[in-house]
Design an enzyme around this catalytic site. Structure first.
Site, PDB file in Angstrom:
ATOM      1  N   LEU A 113       1.545   3.604  -2.056  1.00  0.00           N
ATOM      2  CA  LEU A 113       1.352   4.546  -2.817  1.00  0.00           C
ATOM      3  C   LEU A 113       0.086   5.526  -2.056  1.00  0.00           C
ATOM      4  CD1 LEU A 113       0.800   3.394  -6.566  1.00  0.00           C
ATOM      5  CD2 LEU A 113       2.684   4.657  -5.376  1.00  0.00           C
ATOM      6  N   GLY A 114      -0.112   5.198  -0.995  1.00  0.00           N
ATOM      7  CA  GLY A 114      -1.216   5.649  -0.111  1.00  0.00           C
ATOM      8  C   GLY A 114      -0.862   6.949   0.656  1.00  0.00           C
ATOM      9  N   GLN A 115      -1.489   7.444   1.589  1.00  0.00           N
ATOM     10  CA  GLN A 115      -1.208   8.703   2.239  1.00  0.00           C
ATOM     11  C   GLN A 115      -0.015   8.544   3.123  1.00  0.00           C
ATOM     12  OE1 GLN A 115      -4.043  10.206   5.183  1.00  0.00           O
ATOM     13  NE2 GLN A 115      -3.081  12.291   5.570  1.00  0.00           N
ATOM     14  N   GLY A 167       0.674  -1.187   0.009  1.00  0.00           N
ATOM     15  CA  GLY A 167       0.191   0.025   0.018  1.00  0.00           C
ATOM     16  C   GLY A 167       0.900   1.185  -0.052  1.00  0.00           C
ATOM     17  N   ASP A 192       2.261  -1.808  -4.282  1.00  0.00           N
ATOM     18  CA  ASP A 192       0.839  -1.318  -4.534  1.00  0.00           C
ATOM     19  C   ASP A 192      -0.101  -1.983  -5.251  1.00  0.00           C
ATOM     20  OD1 ASP A 192      -0.582   1.582  -2.834  1.00  0.00           O
ATOM     21  OD2 ASP A 192      -1.592   0.594  -4.425  1.00  0.00           O
ATOM     22  N   ARG A 216      -1.808  -0.381  -7.438  1.00  0.00           N
ATOM     23  CA  ARG A 216      -1.909   0.644  -8.480  1.00  0.00           C
ATOM     24  C   ARG A 216      -0.308   0.413  -8.794  1.00  0.00           C
ATOM     25  NH1 ARG A 216      -3.542   5.940  -6.106  1.00  0.00           N
ATOM     26  NH2 ARG A 216      -2.941   5.083  -4.060  1.00  0.00           N
ATOM     27  N   TYR A 237     -14.318  -1.526   9.462  1.00  0.00           N
ATOM     28  CA  TYR A 237     -13.006  -1.061   9.511  1.00  0.00           C
ATOM     29  C   TYR A 237     -12.349  -1.004  10.691  1.00  0.00           C
ATOM     30  CZ  TYR A 237      -9.106   2.224   9.171  1.00  0.00           C
ATOM     31  OH  TYR A 237      -7.869   2.858   9.447  1.00  0.00           O
TER      32      TYR A 237
HETATM   33  P1  NAD Z   1      -4.659   5.224   1.931  1.00  0.00           P
HETATM   34  O1  NAD Z   1      -5.877   4.675   1.608  1.00  0.00           O
HETATM   35  O2  NAD Z   1      -4.325   6.423   1.719  1.00  0.00           O
HETATM   36  O3  NAD Z   1      -3.599   4.045   1.142  1.00  0.00           O
HETATM   37  C1  NAD Z   1      -3.853   2.493   1.210  1.00  0.00           C
HETATM   38  C2  NAD Z   1      -2.976   2.092  -0.130  1.00  0.00           C
HETATM   39  O4  NAD Z   1      -3.353   0.637  -0.193  1.00  0.00           O
HETATM   40  C3  NAD Z   1      -3.543   2.744  -1.421  1.00  0.00           C
HETATM   41  O5  NAD Z   1      -2.586   3.195  -2.121  1.00  0.00           O
HETATM   42  C4  NAD Z   1      -3.664   1.432  -2.200  1.00  0.00           C
HETATM   43  O6  NAD Z   1      -3.966   1.568  -3.686  1.00  0.00           O
HETATM   44  C5  NAD Z   1      -3.549   0.121  -1.561  1.00  0.00           C
HETATM   45  N1  NAD Z   1      -4.268  -1.167  -1.685  1.00  0.00           N
HETATM   46  C6  NAD Z   1      -5.673  -1.082  -1.645  1.00  0.00           C
HETATM   47  N2  NAD Z   1      -6.099  -2.204  -1.809  1.00  0.00           N
HETATM   48  C7  NAD Z   1      -4.853  -3.078  -2.020  1.00  0.00           C
HETATM   49  C8  NAD Z   1      -4.461  -4.218  -2.256  1.00  0.00           C
HETATM   50  N3  NAD Z   1      -5.630  -5.259  -2.417  1.00  0.00           N
HETATM   51  N4  NAD Z   1      -3.149  -4.804  -2.342  1.00  0.00           N
HETATM   52  C9  NAD Z   1      -2.177  -4.021  -2.247  1.00  0.00           C
HETATM   53  N5  NAD Z   1      -2.479  -2.491  -2.164  1.00  0.00           N
HETATM   54  C10 NAD Z   1      -3.685  -2.047  -1.985  1.00  0.00           C
HETATM   55  O7  NAD Z   1      -4.270   4.618   3.378  1.00  0.00           O
HETATM   56  P2  NAD Z   1      -3.347   5.379   4.423  1.00  0.00           P
HETATM   57  O8  NAD Z   1      -3.932   6.478   4.811  1.00  0.00           O
HETATM   58  O9  NAD Z   1      -2.228   5.283   3.930  1.00  0.00           O
HETATM   59  O10 NAD Z   1      -3.282   4.243   5.582  1.00  0.00           O
HETATM   60  C11 NAD Z   1      -2.414   3.188   5.722  1.00  0.00           C
HETATM   61  C12 NAD Z   1      -2.742   2.132   6.994  1.00  0.00           C
HETATM   62  O11 NAD Z   1      -2.813   3.158   7.877  1.00  0.00           O
HETATM   63  C13 NAD Z   1      -4.025   1.408   6.542  1.00  0.00           C
HETATM   64  O12 NAD Z   1      -4.073   0.428   7.410  1.00  0.00           O
HETATM   65  C14 NAD Z   1      -5.071   2.353   7.551  1.00  0.00           C
HETATM   66  O13 NAD Z   1      -6.017   1.610   8.200  1.00  0.00           O
HETATM   67  C15 NAD Z   1      -4.084   3.053   8.773  1.00  0.00           C
HETATM   68  N6  NAD Z   1      -4.274   4.153   9.416  1.00  0.00           N
HETATM   69  C16 NAD Z   1      -4.339   5.455   8.500  1.00  0.00           C
HETATM   70  C17 NAD Z   1      -5.029   6.487   9.219  1.00  0.00           C
HETATM   71  C18 NAD Z   1      -4.813   7.771   8.385  1.00  0.00           C
HETATM   72  O14 NAD Z   1      -5.308   8.773   9.027  1.00  0.00           O
HETATM   73  N7  NAD Z   1      -4.321   7.972   6.991  1.00  0.00           N
HETATM   74  C19 NAD Z   1      -5.227   6.625  10.402  1.00  0.00           C
HETATM   75  C20 NAD Z   1      -5.215   5.175  11.129  1.00  0.00           C
HETATM   76  C21 NAD Z   1      -4.722   4.236  10.507  1.00  0.00           C
HETATM   77  C1  AKB Z   2     -10.461   6.982   8.780  1.00  0.00           C
HETATM   78  O1  AKB Z   2     -10.783   8.123   9.286  1.00  0.00           O
HETATM   79  O2  AKB Z   2     -10.817   5.959   8.302  1.00  0.00           O
HETATM   80  C2  AKB Z   2      -8.861   6.678   9.179  1.00  0.00           C
HETATM   81  C3  AKB Z   2      -8.474   6.266  10.436  1.00  0.00           C
HETATM   82  C4  AKB Z   2      -8.748   7.279  11.909  1.00  0.00           C
HETATM   83  O3  AKB Z   2      -8.246   5.169  10.784  1.00  0.00           O
HETATM   84  N1  AKB Z   2      -8.280   8.259   9.111  1.00  0.00           N
END
Ligand code: NAD
Ligand code: AKB
Length: 301
Positions: free
Chosen positions: A11-13, A9, A35, A37, A134
């Site tokens: 490419l995500g945030q 993952g 990823d 993507r 979730y």
């Molecule tokens: P995001 O949605 O920005 O990125 C997730 C990435 O996973 C995307 O690039 C997507 O293309 C990829 N993805 C989706 N399905 C996939 C698959 N089947 N195989 C491979 N890649 C796949 O999420 P994020 O914000 O970067 O979060 C990353 C982790 O941190 C997650 O577990 C999320 O639950 C956790 N988290 C994030 C936040 C937040 O505020 N960003 C808060 C709490 C927890």
């Molecule tokens: C969401 O809002 O789903 C995430 C998280 C707090 O896990 N940013």
């Protein structure tokens, strides 16, 4: 030899920033970014592809996996079965590959593990009865950290705020979108009420916490290892608007709550991070105004 790191993952945030931080710490070439993507510098890996994951981890002699691939709360509630599959079965595939190859695993949890029966300031140890699918997947993730037999660690990230990549389908996305709207439109229509208070964190703090947690010897980590509470700054949507108006006095915000209000209302206002502070010295650096200043500096650069 340093670690050989796989990031799912990527490419995500979070991945957008964590990959660079890991390369800076462990050296160029130490990180395999993947990823589902496609993008330059990133290999395609669907975490549902157990055989592909196992082959990649074995062939590349991976020693650490940062497992970021997931569906977040808002996207997850729209697709609950897919959310369960990607978040739980995807993690099980990571654990199997890690177990077969002796890898350590970082798998993030979230403030979404808490439900309406949690105190408004969430303690480390409290009943975990989330209302979102979730959140339920994150509870399973924390439990697997304790039972999988793999050195697996996690943090209960608050809503993360950053400018380098868009937020990915979560409830806390308003706290990221608002900056882009403020700069481009001078106005934002917020999807939660003005008085909605949630735990949040600037991305730099989250990345530092992640690197710090993975440095700690396994022996010193206690029963919270699957999901340490870490607090950054807690604020209402209205307080965020006030802080943004220090930079843009003409900025306006109106409030039109949608279904995401319900998810936000099921989460605590703030979190206690005394266990992370005591066990591995966690301390945040960014308060609300510091985070807002950093966001403006980053977006305007
Ligand atoms: P995001 O949605 O920005 O990125 C997730 C990435 O996973 C995307 O690039 C997507 O293309 C990829 N993805 C989706 N399905 C996939 C698959 N089947 N195989 C491979 N890649 C796949 O999420 P994020 O914000 O970067 O979060 C990353 C982790 O941190 C997650 O577990 C999320 O639950 C956790 N988290 C994030 C936040 C937040 O505020 N960003 C808060 C709490 C927890
Ligand atoms: C969401 O809002 O789903 C995430 C998280 C707090 O896990 N940013």
């Amino acid at each position: 030899m340093g670690p050989r790191i796989l990031v799912t993952g990527a490419l995500g945030q979070i991945g957008t920033e964590l990959v660079g931080a890991l390369e800076e710490k462990h050296g160029q070439g130490s990180v395999i970014a993947t990823d589902v993507r496609d993008a330059p510098g990133c290999r395609i890996l669907d975490v549902m592809d157990a055989d592909g994951m196992l082959a990649l981890v074995s062939e590349e002699k991976v020693t650490e996996i940062y497992h970021l691939a997931a569906l977040l709360s808002a996207t997850g509630e729209r697709n609950p079965e897919l959310c369960w599959k990607i978040n739980v079965e995807g993690l099980e595939n990571v654990i199997s590959a890690a177990r077969a190859n002796g890898c350590r695993v970082f798998a993030p949890s979230s403030i979404a593990v808490f439900g309406p029966d949690c105190p408004s300031i969430a303690p480390q140890v409290t009943p975990l009865n989330p209302t979102t699918v979730y959140g339920k997947t994150k509870v399973v993730c924390e439990q697997l950290a304790m039972t999988s037999g793999v050195d697996m660690r996690g943090l209960r990230y608050p809503g993360l705020i950053s400018y380098k990549a868009p937020a990915g389908g979560g409830t806390t996305d308003y706290a990221v979108e608002i900056f882009h709207a403020a700069l481009s439109e001078g106005h934002y229509t917020c999807f939660v009420r003005e008085d909605t208070r949630l735990p949040m964190m600037y991305m730099d703090d989250a990345i530092r916490a992640t690197l710090e947690l993975m440095e700690i010897s396994s022996d010193t980590l206690g029963g919270a290892r699957g999901g340490y509470n870490i607090a950054g700054c807690s604020f209402t949507a209205g307080e965020l608007v006030d802080s943004i108006q220090r930079h843009l006095p003409e900025f306006t915000c109106t409030y039109e709550p949608d279904i995401r209000q319900k998810y936000a209302d099921s989460w605590p206002n703030d979190i206690e991070d005394d266990v992370a502070r005591a066990e591995w010295g966690w301390a945040p650096e960014f308060d609300l105004d510091g985070m807002v200043d950093a966001m403006f500096a980053g977006l305007q650069a």
